[in-house]
Design a protein around this motif. Structure first.
Motif, short mmCIF file in Angstrom:
data_model
loop_
_atom_site.label_atom_id
_atom_site.label_comp_id
_atom_site.label_asym_id
_atom_site.label_seq_id
_atom_site.Cartn_x
_atom_site.Cartn_y
_atom_site.Cartn_z
N ARG A 37 101.74 -30.00 -4.84
CA ARG A 37 102.30 -29.64 -6.14
C ARG A 37 101.15 -29.42 -7.12
O ARG A 37 100.25 -30.23 -7.23
N GLY A 38 101.24 -28.33 -7.84
CA GLY A 38 100.22 -28.03 -8.83
C GLY A 38 99.07 -27.21 -8.28
O GLY A 38 98.19 -26.83 -9.04
N THR A 39 99.04 -26.94 -6.98
CA THR A 39 97.97 -26.13 -6.42
C THR A 39 98.17 -24.69 -6.82
O THR A 39 99.22 -24.11 -6.54
N PRO A 40 97.22 -24.03 -7.49
CA PRO A 40 97.44 -22.64 -7.92
C PRO A 40 97.49 -21.72 -6.73
O PRO A 40 96.82 -21.92 -5.72
N SER A 41 98.33 -20.71 -6.84
CA SER A 41 98.44 -19.73 -5.77
C SER A 41 97.21 -18.85 -5.74
O SER A 41 96.49 -18.72 -6.73
N ARG A 42 96.99 -18.23 -4.62
CA ARG A 42 95.79 -17.41 -4.43
C ARG A 42 95.85 -16.20 -5.34
O ARG A 42 96.81 -15.43 -5.31
N PRO A 43 94.87 -15.97 -6.21
CA PRO A 43 94.91 -14.83 -7.12
C PRO A 43 94.74 -13.54 -6.36
O PRO A 43 94.08 -13.47 -5.32
N ALA A 44 95.34 -12.51 -6.91
CA ALA A 44 95.24 -11.19 -6.29
C ALA A 44 93.82 -10.66 -6.44
O ALA A 44 93.23 -10.73 -7.51
N GLN A 45 93.29 -10.15 -5.35
CA GLN A 45 91.95 -9.57 -5.39
C GLN A 45 92.02 -8.16 -5.97
O GLN A 45 92.93 -7.40 -5.66
N PRO A 46 91.07 -7.76 -6.82
CA PRO A 46 91.12 -6.43 -7.40
C PRO A 46 90.93 -5.36 -6.33
O PRO A 46 90.13 -5.50 -5.43
N ALA A 47 91.71 -4.32 -6.46
CA ALA A 47 91.63 -3.23 -5.50
C ALA A 47 90.36 -2.44 -5.73
O ALA A 47 89.91 -2.26 -6.85
N GLY A 48 89.72 -1.94 -4.65
CA GLY A 48 88.53 -1.14 -4.78
C GLY A 48 88.84 0.24 -5.31
O GLY A 48 89.98 0.69 -5.37
N LEU A 49 87.79 0.97 -5.72
CA LEU A 49 87.95 2.31 -6.26
C LEU A 49 88.36 3.25 -5.12
O LEU A 49 87.71 3.30 -4.09
N PRO A 50 89.47 4.00 -5.29
CA PRO A 50 89.94 4.88 -4.22
C PRO A 50 88.89 5.92 -3.86
O PRO A 50 88.11 6.37 -4.71
N PRO A 51 88.85 6.38 -2.59
CA PRO A 51 87.82 7.33 -2.15
C PRO A 51 87.85 8.64 -2.93
O PRO A 51 86.80 9.22 -3.20
N THR A 52 89.04 9.15 -3.27
CA THR A 52 89.11 10.43 -3.97
C THR A 52 88.51 10.32 -5.36
O THR A 52 87.79 11.22 -5.82
N ILE A 53 88.80 9.23 -6.08
CA ILE A 53 88.21 9.05 -7.41
C ILE A 53 86.70 8.87 -7.30
O ILE A 53 85.93 9.38 -8.13
N THR A 54 86.25 8.15 -6.27
CA THR A 54 84.81 8.01 -6.05
C THR A 54 84.16 9.37 -5.81
O THR A 54 83.07 9.66 -6.34
N THR A 55 84.83 10.21 -5.02
CA THR A 55 84.29 11.56 -4.76
C THR A 55 84.19 12.38 -6.04
O THR A 55 83.18 13.05 -6.29
N LEU A 56 85.23 12.33 -6.87
CA LEU A 56 85.20 13.07 -8.14
C LEU A 56 84.07 12.57 -9.04
O LEU A 56 83.38 13.37 -9.68
N ALA A 57 83.90 11.25 -9.12
CA ALA A 57 82.83 10.70 -9.95
C ALA A 57 81.45 11.16 -9.46
O ALA A 57 80.58 11.51 -10.27
N LEU A 58 81.25 11.19 -8.15
CA LEU A 58 79.96 11.65 -7.60
C LEU A 58 79.73 13.13 -7.88
O LEU A 58 78.61 13.56 -8.18
#
Length: 302
Positions: free
Chosen positions: A149-170
């Motif tokens: 009781r009282g143990t915090p649940s595992r926080p959601a890990q942030p999603a990585g940058l999608p490949p298409t957005i990475t390609t556009l940025a490059l």
């Protein structure tokens, strides 16, 4: 989150998830793995929000149906059903664990809280251990020990940058120095002090600064960079060699899961892990290469 999973050919079974985010799909790394041919590798996400339990489609091929309606995002209440492919998931109400105490246990508790002095001489110790609470299953493999009781649940890990957005940025990052260099070259060829040279040099600097700003904005998932990318893609439709590349970018940027990335609502596996991401990234590079080939061919002909 308590769910009852029903397959077309099989016995319904219940699962109880302890985290606040659960990914549903065919991929073995998902929190809820569905052996359904019409289910995508990472089909949808269940998450506990301030508004309650919410289901969200992560760009699946066949969609998510809540109570018979195809929806991109929907709040859930106990009794609601989610259909993914041929599998039905029903939201069950949360049930608190019940501890059964017998008459002997009540006597022991009363003795423990009594203020009377202990009797002289040795006395036999009385033990009445309480039964452990029912184990909670995570839906994958055998159930482990119940969480404290009282143990915090595992926080959601942030999603990585999608490949298409990475390609556009490059691509924008590469365009920045190329625009500045081309503007300087044109200015020198036309004359540094002529109107044409000044205009060419200024246009190269402005385009280079804009490209650098877009690269930084897309890399940081800024909302304004998505809007500017949509405008740039619309303008690119009128540049014949790059019409198909611009159309690919426009279709991608208007997807709901991509909008969620720039609004900060992305979750693990969405949308970068979807099959559509690799398709869009490769299509963009292919259409861009085709545009460059057409441009080079037109330059040689002229």
């Amino acid at each position: 989150m308590r769910l009852e999973v029903s397959h077309p050919e099989g016995t319904p079974h219940e699962i109880d998830l302890t985290g606040n985010v659960a990914v549903i799909g065919r991929d073995p790394s998902c929190d809820i793995v569905l052996n359904d041919d019409r289910c995508s590798r990472r089909h949808a996400v269940l998450e506990e929000t301030e508004m309650g339990l919410v289901v969200r489609d992560t760009g699946s091929a066949n969609g998510v149906f809540v109570n018979g309606r195809k929806l991109e995002r929907s709040r859930l209440s106990p009794g609601d059903t989610i259909r993914i492919g041929e599998t039905i998931l029903e939201v069950l109400p949360e049930i608190a664990a019940t501890v059964v105490i017998g008459p002997g246990d009540l006597d022991f508790l009363n003795d423990a809280h009594a203020d009377a002095a202990p009797a002289p001489g040795p006395s036999a110790s009385r033990t009445a251990p309480l039964p452990p609470p029912p184990s909670r299953s995570s839906g994958r493999g055998p159930a482990g020990p119940p969480p404290r009781r009282g143990t915090p649940s595992r926080p959601a890990q942030p999603a990585g940058l999608p490949p298409t957005i990475t390609t556009l940025a490059l691509l924008w990052a590469l365009l920045a120095p190329m625009s500045v260099a081309l503007g300087i070259a044109l200015a020198m060829s036309l004359g540094e002090r002529t109107a044409g040279g000044i205009l060419a040099g200024g246009a190269g600097l402005v385009l280079g600064a804009f490209a650098g700003l877009m690269a930084v904005g897309l890399r940081g998932r800024a909302g304004w960079s998505r809007h500017l990318q949509v405008v740039a893609a619309v303008l690119g439709l009128f540049i014949c060699p790059f019409t198909f590349a611009s159309m690919t970018v426009l279709i991608y940027m208007l997807r709901p899961d991509v909008r969620a990335v720039f609004e900060g609502r992305s979750t693990p596996g969405a949308p970068g892990a979807g099959e559509a991401e690799l398709t869009f990234a490769l299509s963009l590079l292919g259409m861009l290469a085709l545009g460059l080939v057409l441009t080079a061919g037109a330059a040689l002909v002229l």
